[in-house]
Design a protein around this motif. Sequence first.
Motif, mmCIF file in Angstrom:
data_model
loop_
_atom_site.group_PDB
_atom_site.id
_atom_site.type_symbol
_atom_site.label_atom_id
_atom_site.label_comp_id
_atom_site.label_asym_id
_atom_site.label_seq_id
_atom_site.Cartn_x
_atom_site.Cartn_y
_atom_site.Cartn_z
ATOM 1 N N ASN A 161 -8.101 -25.135 104.055
ATOM 2 C CA ASN A 161 -7.394 -24.149 103.412
ATOM 3 C C ASN A 161 -8.158 -22.810 103.934
ATOM 4 O O ASN A 161 -9.168 -22.840 104.639
ATOM 5 C CB ASN A 161 -7.706 -24.448 101.812
ATOM 6 N N GLU A 162 -7.540 -21.636 103.478
ATOM 7 C CA GLU A 162 -7.983 -20.458 104.068
ATOM 8 C C GLU A 162 -9.250 -19.853 103.869
ATOM 9 O O GLU A 162 -10.163 -19.417 104.671
ATOM 10 C CB GLU A 162 -7.008 -19.245 103.505
ATOM 11 N N THR B 116 -12.888 -19.197 106.499
ATOM 12 C CA THR B 116 -13.334 -17.676 106.558
ATOM 13 C C THR B 116 -14.478 -17.596 107.905
ATOM 14 O O THR B 116 -14.185 -16.999 108.739
ATOM 15 C CB THR B 116 -13.844 -17.235 105.520
#
Length: 99
Positions: free
Chosen positions: A66-67, A71
């Motif tokens: 997931n985003e 990061t």
Amino acid sequence: MSEHYQKYKETIKKVSQRNYRARKIWVNQYLSNKVCNYCGESETACLQFYPYEGKIRNLTKRKGLNEESRTEVVGLINESEVVCANCFLKLENDIIDIM
């Protein structure tokens, strides 16, 4: 071990392996439309991130897809140059000047 784990042991292993492969594929897909900044090599298997190749590969194996999880990896990718393995070695040994 818990009864739940024993019951679903093989399923948990398969899902874990599938997710691990997906995380590795994510990086290779990023490199699939890139070329070496120095010689133009486009073969995905040859391309690496200079100077953070090892760190990016290790984080990719451990972090989710997931985003939010990506990061740190995306930050390192943005700070890196895409180079082929041959040019990576030349950069490491100061044969190519960094401009």
